[in-house]
Design a protein around this motif. Structure first.
Motif, mmCIF file in Angstrom:
data_model
loop_
_atom_site.group_PDB
_atom_site.id
_atom_site.type_symbol
_atom_site.label_atom_id
_atom_site.label_comp_id
_atom_site.label_asym_id
_atom_site.label_seq_id
_atom_site.Cartn_x
_atom_site.Cartn_y
_atom_site.Cartn_z
ATOM 1 N N ALA A 1 11.772 19.654 -3.894
ATOM 2 C CA ALA A 1 12.944 19.150 -4.611
ATOM 3 C C ALA A 1 13.301 17.784 -4.076
ATOM 4 C CB ALA A 1 14.127 20.106 -4.455
ATOM 5 N N VAL A 2 13.919 16.978 -4.932
ATOM 6 C CA VAL A 2 14.319 15.623 -4.549
ATOM 7 C C VAL A 2 15.804 15.436 -4.829
ATOM 8 C CG1 VAL A 2 12.039 14.643 -4.964
ATOM 9 C CG2 VAL A 2 13.704 14.740 -6.825
ATOM 10 N N VAL A 3 16.360 14.480 -4.148
ATOM 11 C CA VAL A 3 17.754 14.090 -4.357
ATOM 12 C C VAL A 3 17.773 12.710 -5.001
ATOM 13 C CG1 VAL A 3 19.961 13.571 -3.249
ATOM 14 C CG2 VAL A 3 18.550 15.450 -2.402
ATOM 15 N N VAL A 4 18.533 12.548 -6.083
ATOM 16 C CA VAL A 4 18.646 11.251 -6.763
ATOM 17 C C VAL A 4 19.462 10.323 -5.875
ATOM 18 C CG1 VAL A 4 19.414 10.040 -8.809
ATOM 19 C CG2 VAL A 4 18.503 12.365 -9.015
ATOM 20 N N ALA A 5 18.793 9.310 -5.324
ATOM 21 C CA ALA A 5 19.475 8.365 -4.436
ATOM 22 C C ALA A 5 20.171 7.255 -5.217
ATOM 23 C CB ALA A 5 18.481 7.759 -3.446
ATOM 24 N N ASP A 6 19.534 6.815 -6.323
ATOM 25 C CA ASP A 6 20.109 5.683 -7.060
ATOM 26 C C ASP A 6 19.519 5.650 -8.465
ATOM 27 O OD1 ASP A 6 21.679 3.190 -7.228
ATOM 28 O OD2 ASP A 6 19.707 2.247 -7.426
ATOM 29 N N ILE A 7 20.316 5.155 -9.420
ATOM 30 C CA ILE A 7 19.865 4.913 -10.791
ATOM 31 C C ILE A 7 20.154 3.450 -11.105
ATOM 32 C CG2 ILE A 7 20.089 5.519 -13.229
ATOM 33 C CD1 ILE A 7 21.217 8.225 -12.337
ATOM 34 N N SER A 8 19.118 2.681 -11.370
ATOM 35 C CA SER A 8 19.300 1.265 -11.698
ATOM 36 C C SER A 8 18.960 1.022 -13.162
ATOM 37 C CB SER A 8 18.436 0.385 -10.801
ATOM 38 O OG SER A 8 17.061 0.661 -11.010
ATOM 39 N N LEU B 1 0.818 -1.208 0.000
ATOM 40 C CA LEU B 1 0.000 0.000 0.000
ATOM 41 C C LEU B 1 0.847 1.251 0.000
ATOM 42 C CD1 LEU B 1 -2.847 -0.987 2.516
ATOM 43 C CD2 LEU B 1 -3.013 -0.730 0.028
ATOM 44 N N SER B 2 1.937 1.244 0.768
ATOM 45 C CA SER B 2 2.813 2.409 0.780
ATOM 46 C C SER B 2 3.498 2.583 -0.558
ATOM 47 C CB SER B 2 3.856 2.284 1.901
ATOM 48 O OG SER B 2 4.702 1.172 1.656
ATOM 49 N N GLY B 3 3.858 1.449 -1.213
ATOM 50 C CA GLY B 3 4.467 1.530 -2.543
ATOM 51 C C GLY B 3 3.492 2.080 -3.560
ATOM 52 N N LEU C 1 3.810 5.489 -5.834
ATOM 53 C CA LEU C 1 3.694 5.569 -7.293
ATOM 54 C C LEU C 1 2.586 6.539 -7.697
ATOM 55 C CD1 LEU C 1 4.131 1.811 -8.263
ATOM 56 C CD2 LEU C 1 5.728 3.681 -8.712
ATOM 57 N N ALA C 2 1.519 6.568 -6.917
ATOM 58 C CA ALA C 2 0.417 7.439 -7.274
ATOM 59 C C ALA C 2 0.772 8.905 -7.040
ATOM 60 C CB ALA C 2 -0.821 7.069 -6.453
ATOM 61 N N ASN C 3 1.529 9.164 -5.976
ATOM 62 C CA ASN C 3 1.948 10.540 -5.678
ATOM 63 C C ASN C 3 3.428 10.488 -5.331
ATOM 64 O OD1 ASN C 3 1.961 13.236 -5.148
ATOM 65 N ND2 ASN C 3 1.085 13.049 -3.084
ATOM 66 N N PRO C 4 4.282 10.286 -6.341
ATOM 67 C CA PRO C 4 5.672 9.917 -6.088
ATOM 68 C C PRO C 4 6.483 10.982 -5.376
ATOM 69 C CG PRO C 4 5.306 10.370 -8.414
ATOM 70 C CD PRO C 4 3.975 10.366 -7.766
ATOM 71 N N TYR D 1 10.061 5.476 -11.413
ATOM 72 C CA TYR D 1 10.744 6.095 -10.282
ATOM 73 C C TYR D 1 9.819 6.100 -9.075
ATOM 74 C CZ TYR D 1 7.998 10.339 -11.169
ATOM 75 O OH TYR D 1 6.974 11.231 -11.340
ATOM 76 N N THR D 2 10.402 6.144 -7.908
ATOM 77 C CA THR D 2 9.656 6.241 -6.667
ATOM 78 C C THR D 2 10.338 7.256 -5.762
ATOM 79 O OG1 THR D 2 10.895 4.415 -5.697
ATOM 80 C CG2 THR D 2 8.793 3.875 -6.762
ATOM 81 N N CYS D 3 9.544 7.932 -4.961
ATOM 82 C CA CYS D 3 10.051 8.926 -4.020
ATOM 83 C C CYS D 3 9.761 8.486 -2.592
ATOM 84 C CB CYS D 3 9.394 10.282 -4.260
ATOM 85 S SG CYS D 3 10.242 11.278 -5.489
ATOM 86 N N SER D 4 10.685 8.792 -1.719
ATOM 87 C CA SER D 4 10.498 8.516 -0.304
ATOM 88 C C SER D 4 11.349 9.485 0.498
ATOM 89 C CB SER D 4 10.873 7.073 0.027
ATOM 90 O OG SER D 4 10.764 6.831 1.417
ATOM 91 N N GLU D 5 10.676 10.314 1.271
ATOM 92 C CA GLU D 5 11.355 11.262 2.147
ATOM 93 C C GLU D 5 12.352 12.142 1.385
ATOM 94 O OE1 GLU D 5 13.097 9.010 5.283
ATOM 95 O OE2 GLU D 5 11.164 8.450 6.163
ATOM 96 N N GLY D 6 11.915 12.633 0.227
ATOM 97 C CA GLY D 6 12.729 13.561 -0.544
ATOM 98 C C GLY D 6 13.819 12.919 -1.376
ATOM 99 N N GLN D 7 13.873 11.599 -1.413
ATOM 100 C CA GLN D 7 14.860 10.901 -2.237
ATOM 101 C C GLN D 7 14.143 10.099 -3.316
ATOM 102 O OE1 GLN D 7 17.590 8.633 0.202
ATOM 103 N NE2 GLN D 7 18.808 10.477 0.546
ATOM 104 N N VAL D 8 14.728 10.093 -4.518
ATOM 105 C CA VAL D 8 14.091 9.420 -5.651
ATOM 106 C C VAL D 8 14.977 8.280 -6.146
ATOM 107 C CG1 VAL D 8 15.069 11.047 -7.337
ATOM 108 C CG2 VAL D 8 13.026 9.758 -7.926
ATOM 109 N N GLN D 9 14.334 7.161 -6.406
ATOM 110 C CA GLN D 9 14.983 5.989 -6.999
ATOM 111 C C GLN D 9 14.523 5.906 -8.456
ATOM 112 O OE1 GLN D 9 16.896 3.710 -5.156
ATOM 113 N NE2 GLN D 9 16.566 4.625 -3.134
ATOM 114 N N VAL D 10 15.453 5.932 -9.382
ATOM 115 C CA VAL D 10 15.141 5.914 -10.817
ATOM 116 C C VAL D 10 15.580 4.582 -11.415
ATOM 117 C CG1 VAL D 10 15.504 7.026 -13.050
ATOM 118 C CG2 VAL D 10 15.408 8.413 -10.971
#
Length: 462
Positions: free
Chosen positions: A27-34, A13-15, A19-22, A87-96
């Protein structure tokens, strides 16, 4: 049991909420690019094309446009059938995450081609002896590093041997790449003069009336897939038979039958098109300055400058507009016929495909209005199990166009009425685009001379 699955439900549910409101922060910080799907392509090849990296801070409103732009950059490497991202956001960090479908990189392409400048010039003769055949072997993405190896073995009317190797980076610190090539060309016929803007050919029953060998090496400053500049040094050795020199003593001028020369080229390419195969938005610019120096007093040195700029404008709905210009200046004390090349080969006014307009300088203007008719993202070929071949995209475009050209020739203009004259051509075309960047054009044209014709080509018009 419920206690066991409750944490999993909360995670899902949190995921889903992410995704619905990423990204609900400024502003966000890019945490990782996979990366995934790049079984052959090395991660570093893809990561070098991205305009962002882990640790970068990005305004949330700019995130999706940035990811979309980089999706196009990866696609325009021409290594993949498609590119997608999540991509997903969590606490101002984004995973791409970028996911790709790789193309097939080994191309054993049979050669069955026409020996003339284009299909329409061959069709005018309908001479089946003027056919080239052989094998063009291309290994793209060699070693997974976006390198390319090409071997061409061609027989038939025109004989050609070529070996080329391109490496994007030999000096990574400064984004310097290189390419090398050697080639040998021999033909049973040669265009020794132009009359009424038609090529006059001499064909030799035994032996070859023209032979050309070359060696080339270049250093390329490759900022990214869109911006490149290079310095190329080439050596050429050319020889014609005594019969050709007799028919046209101006073919090589001082050299008569054989000449050797070096050419130093400096070029710049800025390719901002949304699709390198069939663009509908963006722009393209290229400029080349070359100095040719002859060895052993076999010719008069000359300087060539050529530039091209095209703008692609998306309009409302499925329409787009293309407008562009190209020009060349060639400066020399004396001009040999072999170097008097303007329109009719690499560049031409549509409607004049059957003509050759030689000269020292030329200008070319093209515009066209395009409407997309069909855009099929994927035709699934169920009888083919390889995912690199069993999905075929297909798009059709209707294109209305107008071309204008002008060639300046102060040396060989006699007997060629299209030289030093405004050339006009317009028409309607049907363009097909399919996988592996294949573009096919069928165009009906009318030119200023009143000629009409249906012409076929296998490349983008400008």
């Amino acid at each position: 049991m419920l206690l066991r699955i409750l944490p999993l439900i909360l995670i899902l549910l949190s995921g889903a909420a992410a995704l619905a409101n990423p990204c609900d922060v400024m502003a966000v910080v890019v945490a990782d690019i996979s990366l995934s799907g790049n079984e052959t392509t090395r991660d570093q090849v893809m990561l070098r094309e991205l305009t962002f990296a882990p640790g970068d801070t990005i305004l949330a409103e700019n995130l999706e446009p940035l990811l979309e732009e980089n999706k196009r950059r990866l696609f325009n490497l021409r290594l993949f059938h498609h590119v997608n991202y999540t991509y997903t956001c969590s606490e101002g960090q984004v995973q791409v995450a970028y996911e790709v479908q790789e193309r097939f990189y080994l191309y054993p392409i049979p050669i069955f081609d026409f020996a003339d400048r284009n299909f329409n010039a061959w069709l005018e003769k309908k001479d089946w002896s003027r056919i080239d055949y052989g094998l063009n072997l291309i290994r793209r993405n060699f070693r997974g590093r976006n390198e390319e190896v090409r071997v061409r073995v061609q027989r038939g009317f025109n004989k050609r041997l070529e070996l080329a190797y391109r490496i994007p980076y030999v000096w990574r610190k400064y984004n310097i790449g290189a390419d090398f090539s050697v080639a040998d060309y021999r033909s049973r016929t040669i265009s020794y003069a132009n009359l009424n803007n038609r090529q006059r050919f001499f064909e030799q029953e035994s032996g070859m009336p023209i032979r050309r060998s070359s060696v080339s090496a270049a250093l390329v400053h490759r900022q990214n897939v869109q911006r490149q500049a290079g310095l190329r040094l080439s050596y050429f050795n050319e020889r014609i038979s005594d019969s050709v020199a007799f028919l046209n003593p101006e073919y090589y001028r001082e050299a008569q039958q054989e000449r050797q020369y070096t050419r130093l080229e400096l070029y710049q390419v800025i390719n901002r098109r949304n699709d390198f195969a069939y663009p509908t938005a963006g722009s393209y610019f290229e400029a080349i300055v070359a100095q040719t120096l002859f060895l052993q007093s076999s010719g008069s040195p000359f300087t060539t400058a050529r530039a091209k700029y095209v703008q692609y404008v998306p309009l409302s709905g499925k329409y787009s507009y293309m407008v562009g210009a190209e020009g060349q200046l060639r400066l020399a004390g004396k001009h040999a016929f072999a170097d008097n090349v303007a329109l009719g080969f690499r560049s031409y006014v549509r409607g004049y495909e059957l003509y050759v307009v030689g000269g020292q300088h030329y200008g070319l203007f093209k515009q066209g209005l395009t409407r997309q008719l069909v855009d099929i993202k994927s035709i699934n070929l169920k009888f083919i199990h390889n995912p690199k071949f069993n999905s075929v995209p297909l798009a059709f475009y209707l294109n209305a166009f107008t071309d204008v050209g002008y060639v300046v020739d102060d040396v060989f203009e006699q007997g060629n009425p299209l030289t030093n004259r405004l050339l006009l051509g317009s028409g309607l075309g049907l363009h097909a685009v399919t996988f592996y960047d294949i573009v096919l054009r069928l165009e009906y044209t009318l030119n200023r001379e009143g000629d009409t014709g249906l012409y076929f080509s296998a490349r983008f018009p400008f």
